[in-house]
Scaffold this active site. Structure first.
Site, PDB file in Angstrom:
ATOM      1  N   GLU A 114       8.091  -0.159 -18.760  1.00 17.99           N
ATOM      2  CA  GLU A 114       8.949   0.252 -17.656  1.00 17.99           C
ATOM      3  C   GLU A 114      10.255  -0.496 -17.764  1.00 17.99           C
ATOM      4  O   GLU A 114      10.352  -1.535 -18.430  1.00 17.99           O
ATOM      5  CB  GLU A 114       8.285  -0.004 -16.305  1.00 17.99           C
ATOM      6  N   LYS A 173      13.334  -2.863 -17.009  1.00 21.69           N
ATOM      7  CA  LYS A 173      13.553  -4.148 -16.333  1.00 21.69           C
ATOM      8  C   LYS A 173      14.811  -3.994 -15.487  1.00 21.69           C
ATOM      9  O   LYS A 173      15.927  -4.115 -15.980  1.00 21.69           O
ATOM     10  CB  LYS A 173      13.716  -5.277 -17.350  1.00 21.69           C
ATOM     11  N   LYS A 217       8.733  -9.394 -21.541  1.00 24.57           N
ATOM     12  CA  LYS A 217      10.044  -8.837 -21.214  1.00 24.57           C
ATOM     13  C   LYS A 217      10.823  -8.664 -22.520  1.00 24.57           C
ATOM     14  O   LYS A 217      10.793  -9.531 -23.398  1.00 24.57           O
ATOM     15  CB  LYS A 217      10.805  -9.735 -20.234  1.00 24.57           C
TER      16      LYS A 217
END
Length: 562
Positions: free
Chosen positions: A247, A249, A417
């Protein structure tokens, strides 16, 4: 009060993280209740006093000292508490023979009216020595700033836990020694908002005298789960794309929205309540439970630039005009509690399904679902990351294992991340100098640094533009409040691993330089963002900056944000 003042003084002069932990742990172990609880509340930022204002302190000292002399002294010292502590004159008659206890000061500040506080303040300042005055004023204004984060203070509290517990003698005279399990800081954070200061029940549990307090307080903060930066070369070969949800950030700030009965709270990722600045969001939320997401400004069906959100951050209240100009919303990506059911032990796949149901049935424009990014393999995801269809509102991608529970802290493996935009780093403000022209009265020229392998900061550049006039005022105040040294016209700003101001620095290029200690020079650096929400320890490293330089020199151009 004397022991608390000594603790603050030693913390302010101690750079070592471990040494700070020992100082706080020993203070908490040797100081009786309720003083140690009030001290812990102060160290974690959980004490505020509405009746105690800096203007009141200035008025009190100017009644005792020539106003011009005080003004000059304040400008030179740069810190109100330190200036008043040093310049406050001893009473002409005999000094009071008893210094106030910390608990006595706290109780006075909590119960006294604004008119009464002035008299209390003057009496306490007369009774205390300079170090005690400094600690008193820092406590009153909520500006301890001794290089200790709230989480580090809680970690020190966890270190109080003894290895064993000795039970009282039984009727037959026998004593029992029971081993005690260590307490992790995340366990303290789990119950923190359910136990009010001065934390008597918390200390009883930590010392093995009672059971763990119940965390079930309406509106409480849940410790957040954090991601680690992905190393494409090392991590991707070991990862199956099918195991991970991707998804965007989002370029906002991490929040936790909690609605439990009549209690509505909006928490930052560090557990600071920010509900007051976003009443429009809180009033519109119509669910029961707790969700994790990104706070953004949502305009015309899309996420607005982060600069718009900054117009509403760091405010206690907000007016209708600002709310209309910068309408805030939450983009949800996880559900921690559905009604009274705690979902954190469930897999992400199960939590996500319940989150989708919740958001779909919510309605309104204040709660949106963070979509899952469809991809076949890492290469196709890399192409999306390099050229995201969502535009500048996404600063990269998040990768989360579908089977991962929601675990507090930063575990290695479940969440990653994967940032983009290589020519941006997070650096720590180190030095500041006054500007020129209309900025001559502001500290507007900033030197910033990154962390070396040894854990020290090294300067990597200077910037003097990229911020608004309002942000300049905030930066100037930060410099004046946190000056720790002077070198001619340059102020040295407090910058430690557990305390410091992180600046997001944008720049056009890097080159090697023998003139700079770091070995690099930046081209056209500017402050692109003030990271009030980011701990100093999470700023970038010199190794990461050098990796970026290597990539640029070898033609790699734009790589993942360091």
């Amino acid at each position: 009060m004397r022991a608390f003042a000594e603790l603050l003084d030693r913390l302010s002069l101690t750079a070592s993280r471990n040494a700070k932990l020992v100082l706080v742990r020993d203070y908490l172990k040797t100081t009786p209740d309720p003083d140690r609880g009030w001290a812990l509340a102060a160290l974690t930022g959980d004490l505020t006093f509405d009746a105690a204002k800096p203007a009141m302190i200035r008025k009190a000292v100017e009644a005792r000292v020539d106003g011009v002399l005080f003004g000059w002294s304040y400008d030179y010292v740069g810190d109100l508490a330190e200036t008043v502590a040093l310049i406050w004159p001893a009473p002409s008659d005999r000094r009071p023979n008893r210094e106030p206890e910390l608990g006595e000061v706290i109780e006075g500040l909590r119960t006294a009216t604004r008119a009464e506080v002035k008299g209390l303040l003057e009496g306490w300042l007369d009774a205390l020595e300079p170090k005690g005055r400094w600690a008193l004023l820092k406590l009153m204004t909520g500006g301890l700033r001794v290089g200790l984060s709230g989480r580090l203070a809680k970690t020190a509290a966890a270190m109080m836990r003894p290895e064993t517990r000795l039970t009282p003698p039984s009727p037959d005279g026998a004593e029992t020694i029971t081993p005690l399990e260590p307490v992790d800081v995340s366990a303290i954070e789990e119950v923190w908002h359910a136990v009010p200061p001065p934390y008597g029940d918390l200390f009883a549990w930590l010392e093995g005298r009672a059971e763990r307090p119940s965390p079930d307080a309406p509106g409480r903060f849940r410790p957040v789960m954090l991601a680690v930066a992905v190393d494409e070369a090392v991590d991707f070969p070991k990862m199956d794309p099918a195991d991970y949800a991707a998804e965007w950030k989002w370029d906002g700030i991490r929040v936790q929205a909690v609605v439990e009965g009549a209690v509505r709270k909006l928490w930052s990722r560090t557990g600071d309540e920010i509900s007051g600045a976003f009443p429009d969001v809180m009033e519109a939320l119509a669910f029961e439970g707790a969700l994790d997401g990104e706070l953004v400004v949502w305009r015309d069906g899309a996420i607005a630039p982060f600069g718009d959100l900054q117009q509403r951050l760091n405010r206690k209240t907000v007016d209708a005009r600002t709310m209309a100009a910068f309408p805030a919303a939450v983009v949800a990506y996880d559900l921690l509690a559905d009604g009274a059911t705690d979902l954190r032990s469930l897999s992400l796949r199960e939590r996500r399904a319940r989150l989708e149901t919740l958001v779909q049935g919510h309605g309104g424009g204040r709660l949106h679902l963070s979509p899952v990014v469809e991809y076949a393999d890492w290469d196709s995801l890399a192409r999306l990351r390099a050229d995201p269809p969502v535009g500048a509102a996404a600063e990269g991608l998040m990768l989360k294992r579908w089977d991962s529970p929601y675990v507090a802290g930063r575990p290695k493996g479940p969440w990653f991340k994967w940032k983009r935009d290589p020519h941006v780093i997070d650096a720590v403000l180190m030095y500041a100098q006054r500007g020129h022209g209309k900025r001559s009265s502001f500290y507007s020229d900033y030197t910033f640094g990154v962390w070396t392998e040894e854990g020290a900061l090294t300067p990597v550049g200077k910037a003097y533009f990229g911020f608004t006039d309002e942000e300049l005022k905030q930066l100037d105040k930060f410099v004046r409040d946190h000056t720790v040294g002077r070198f001619g016209p340059v102020r040295s700003v407090r910058a430690e691993r557990d305390f410091g101001l992180v600046l997001e620095i944008a720049f056009e290029g890097l080159q090697r330089s023998t003139r700079h200690k770091s070995g690099v020079a930046m081209r056209f650096p500017r402050v692109s963002r003030i990271r009030w929400d980011k701990p100093a320890r999470e700023a970038d490293t010199l190794d990461a900056v050098m990796d970026l330089l290597d990539a640029i020199e070898t033609g790699g151009g734009r790589i993942a944000k360091v």
